[in-house]
Design a protein around this motif. Structure first.
Motif, mmCIF file in Angstrom:
data_model
loop_
_atom_site.group_PDB
_atom_site.id
_atom_site.type_symbol
_atom_site.label_atom_id
_atom_site.label_comp_id
_atom_site.label_asym_id
_atom_site.label_seq_id
_atom_site.Cartn_x
_atom_site.Cartn_y
_atom_site.Cartn_z
ATOM 1 N N ALA A 92 0.823 -1.211 0.000
ATOM 2 C CA ALA A 92 0.000 0.000 0.000
ATOM 3 C C ALA A 92 0.856 1.260 0.000
ATOM 4 C CB ALA A 92 -0.931 -0.007 1.221
ATOM 5 N N SER A 93 2.019 1.205 0.615
ATOM 6 C CA SER A 93 2.933 2.354 0.610
ATOM 7 C C SER A 93 3.391 2.673 -0.803
ATOM 8 C CB SER A 93 4.145 2.072 1.506
ATOM 9 O OG SER A 93 3.763 1.915 2.860
ATOM 10 N N LEU A 94 3.658 1.631 -1.593
ATOM 11 C CA LEU A 94 4.058 1.847 -2.987
ATOM 12 C C LEU A 94 2.916 2.477 -3.783
ATOM 13 C CD1 LEU A 94 5.940 -1.519 -3.641
ATOM 14 C CD2 LEU A 94 6.966 0.747 -3.363
ATOM 15 N N LEU A 95 1.688 2.033 -3.530
ATOM 16 C CA LEU A 95 0.541 2.619 -4.226
ATOM 17 C C LEU A 95 0.362 4.087 -3.855
ATOM 18 C CD1 LEU A 95 -2.116 -0.247 -3.917
ATOM 19 C CD2 LEU A 95 -0.842 0.440 -5.964
ATOM 20 N N ALA A 96 0.547 4.412 -2.575
ATOM 21 C CA ALA A 96 0.395 5.802 -2.138
ATOM 22 C C ALA A 96 1.474 6.689 -2.743
ATOM 23 C CB ALA A 96 0.446 5.872 -0.610
ATOM 24 N N ALA A 97 2.687 6.175 -2.832
ATOM 25 C CA ALA A 97 3.812 6.985 -3.316
ATOM 26 C C ALA A 97 3.608 7.433 -4.754
ATOM 27 C CB ALA A 97 5.113 6.202 -3.190
ATOM 28 N N TRP A 98 2.943 6.614 -5.548
ATOM 29 C CA TRP A 98 2.754 6.959 -6.960
ATOM 30 C C TRP A 98 1.286 7.244 -7.293
ATOM 31 C CZ3 TRP A 98 7.002 3.756 -5.842
ATOM 32 C CH2 TRP A 98 8.216 4.241 -6.309
ATOM 33 N N SER A 99 0.579 7.848 -6.353
ATOM 34 C CA SER A 99 -0.806 8.250 -6.617
ATOM 35 C C SER A 99 -0.825 9.412 -7.613
ATOM 36 C CB SER A 99 -1.494 8.679 -5.320
ATOM 37 O OG SER A 99 -1.641 7.578 -4.436
ATOM 38 N N HIS A 100 -1.838 9.416 -8.487
ATOM 39 C CA HIS A 100 -1.952 10.454 -9.518
ATOM 40 C C HIS A 100 -3.139 11.386 -9.281
ATOM 41 C CE1 HIS A 100 1.238 8.603 -11.837
ATOM 42 N NE2 HIS A 100 0.611 7.436 -11.762
ATOM 43 N N GLY A 101 -3.854 11.213 -8.200
ATOM 44 C CA GLY A 101 -4.979 12.075 -7.887
ATOM 45 C C GLY A 101 -5.339 11.963 -6.423
ATOM 46 N N ALA A 102 -6.115 12.925 -5.924
ATOM 47 C CA ALA A 102 -6.470 12.936 -4.514
ATOM 48 C C ALA A 102 -7.273 11.698 -4.138
ATOM 49 C CB ALA A 102 -7.254 14.205 -4.190
ATOM 50 N N ASP A 103 -8.220 11.297 -4.969
ATOM 51 C CA ASP A 103 -9.041 10.126 -4.666
ATOM 52 C C ASP A 103 -8.195 8.857 -4.598
ATOM 53 O OD1 ASP A 103 -11.336 11.630 -4.507
ATOM 54 O OD2 ASP A 103 -11.914 11.292 -6.598
ATOM 55 N N GLN A 104 -7.221 8.741 -5.496
ATOM 56 C CA GLN A 104 -6.348 7.572 -5.480
ATOM 57 C C GLN A 104 -5.509 7.545 -4.210
ATOM 58 O OE1 GLN A 104 -3.870 7.147 -8.954
ATOM 59 N NE2 GLN A 104 -2.660 5.485 -8.074
ATOM 60 N N LEU A 105 -5.029 8.703 -3.770
ATOM 61 C CA LEU A 105 -4.238 8.755 -2.541
ATOM 62 C C LEU A 105 -5.100 8.422 -1.325
ATOM 63 C CD1 LEU A 105 -1.612 9.316 -1.086
ATOM 64 C CD2 LEU A 105 -2.130 11.755 -1.147
#
Length: 520
Positions: A92-105
């Motif tokens: 999940a940390s990897l997903l957060a690091a490369w979020s492309h929008g507020a909703d994704q983060l």
């Protein structure tokens, strides 16, 4: 499963170090994000409500799932659950690091919260299983509590260092190597433990109720505070309260409840949980204001702001040392009540902070506030784990952590929402002439947005916008400080009343008998 008697040896102490690693990462995770907020505001352009959800979603999911995961660990094995959580947290940390929008983060933060919920109760419960000698367990729990403080202190510094050289997403990558190390070391150094008595059907309905009671309630409170009344958040608040009542009823009537509610009849257990929750409400609820003030009002870089944020930790260190030294001479009720009174003095000092106040004022106020609240928390971990039967150590630890995380989350949400509401109200019709349209809406959403807008305005207009919005921000800070002051004073009274039965240097077991393990 380890033996239930005897003193811990070298393997247990090395295993303790392994347990402290994920604890450190989880506590650092919130502090790291504090200094990333201005960068996230610039890059992802979240609304005011989205910004609060980015901060809060992690803690709310963690709080909503802790009881479920604590009970699950008692059944499937606490080491196994720890390893599942470590793997999930890294991903999940990897997903957060490369979020492309507020909703994704926000979604990534939710996954981080779910993974974190498997880790926190496992660490505290395994300490209870590994250290049976009361003195050794007290040392181990003291180290665990010290790591919580260290994580809160080091998180902003680590975040500042990363943000000085890399993009905002790098703040999430600290967890990846640490969790990988946990996955490698845990099978070798940590014992497995599962309760042999809790073998009935898992209370899935209770698990759903524990989560669904928290999210609508907090969503309603946050949204109404920031955006005003509307139908959906207005309905969410009573829905959350009804679901919370349903969860309590379910735990009273279920054959295999997630949580034995008789634990709350132990005054030591319920008192320690109440004290921790309110302390975290006060401390974490104001940390976001302090970090934003240093960067967005004083104009510091993330690294400079994070280094200055270490100054209040001097007061925390003094408070922890003083509490430990006085624990054998002064009753816990007096120490905890006195700690909250010190914290209330810090809140009172915060009401004097303005846009042009000397830096020493907010740093001193933050130090006094943190010293008082953290000082009350150093004595509670031993109270919680010793009051519960060993078979329910996971559920009891999870209940304590739920209260801590919920207190932290509600502090950020409610104090943050109060500050945001005042900020928007003060700017309504008060923006400098020439700031209109999309620029005005961005400036009114968050102070970070206002700073971004001001950087693109010509001449004196940008400076005027900064002066107006920074004044509005400190007005919001004052209101949040008053709310925190009221809670701190109430907590001083509550701590004294709930803990007055305990003598100085209270024994590891509570004065009232612990409940028998629930039959399953």
């Amino acid at each position: 499963m380890t033996a239930t008697t005897g003193r811990a040896g070298r393997r247990e102490w090395i295993g303790l170090a392994v347990l402290l690693l994920p604890t450190l990462v989880l506590t650092m995770d919130m502090g790291v994000l504090f200094f990333a907020v201005p960068y996230i505001s610039t890059t992802l352009a979240p609304s005011g409500t989205q910004q609060l959800w980015i901060m809060d979603m992690y803690s709310f999911l963690l709080a909503g799932l802790l009881i479920t995961m604590g009970a699950l660990g008692d059944r499937i094995g606490r080491r196994r659950l720890l390893m599942i959580g470590a793997a999930g947290f890294a991903g999940a940390s990897l997903l957060a690091a490369w979020s492309h929008g507020a909703d994704q983060l926000i979604a990534a933060r939710a996954l981080l919260g779910a993974a974190g919920a498997t880790v926190m109760p496992s660490t505290l419960a395994l300490i209870r299983n590994m250290f049976h000698d009361p003195k050794q367990r007290q040392i181990a729990l003291g180290a665990w509590g010290g790591i919580l403080t260290a994580g809160a202190t080091l998180g902003p510094v680590a975040g500042g260092l990363l943000l000085e050289h890399f993009w905002w997403g790098s703040a999430f990558l600290l967890a990846v190597p640490v969790m990988a190390l946990v996955l490698l070391a845990a099978p070798v150094l940590l014992p497995e433990y599962r309760s042999t008595g809790r073998t009935g059907r898992f209370d899935l309905l209770g698990a759903v109720l524990s989560l669904t009671a928290i999210l609508p309630l907090v969503y309603g409170v946050k949204t109404i505070a920031v955006e005003g009344w509307s139908l959906l958040p207005g309905l969410a608040v009573p829905a959350g309260l009804l679901l919370a009542g349903a969860f309590v009823r379910r735990q009273r009537t279920a054959a295999n409840p997630l949580l034995d509610l008789s634990l709350f009849r132990i005054r030591t257990f319920s008192g320690a949980i109440s004290v921790n929750s309110i302390a975290m409400f006060a401390m974490m609820g104001f940390s976001l204001f302090t970090s934003q003030y240093l960067q967005l009002v004083k104009g510091m870089s993330p690294l400079t702001a994070s280094l200055w944020s270490l100054v209040p930790s001097l007061g925390v260190g003094a408070a922890v040392g003083t509490s430990s030294a006085l624990a054998g001479k002064v009753r816990p009720a007096v120490l905890m009540g006195g700690g909250f009174l010190v914290g209330s003095a810090g809140f009172a000092m915060m009401t004097l902070v303005g846009p042009h106040s000397p830096l020493a004022l907010i740093l001193t106020a933050a130090g006094v506030l943190a010293a008082g609240t953290v000082g009350t928390m150093t004595m509670t971990a031993e109270m919680v784990v010793s009051a519960a039967p060993v078979e329910q150590a996971g559920a009891a630890s999870a209940t304590s952590e739920t209260a801590v995380e919920l207190g932290s989350s509600l502090g950020i949400a409610l104090l943050g929402a109060a500050g945001a509401a005042v900020y928007r109200h003060r700017l309504d019709g008060a923006l400098p002439a020439g700031v209109d349209g999309e620029a005005a809406r961005t400036a009114q959403d968050t102070l970070g947005g206002a700073v971004t807008v001001a950087a693109h305005l010509p001449g004196r207009l940008g400076a005027d916008l900064l002066e107006t919005t920074r004044t509005a921000f400190t007005d919001g800070l004052h209101v949040a400080a008053v709310v925190g002051l009221v809670f701190a004073l109430g907590a001083a009274v509550l701590a004294y009343r709930l803990m007055r039965h305990l003598p100085a240097a209270a024994p590891a077991t509570p004065s009232e008998p612990a409940p028998e393990p629930a039959a399953v």
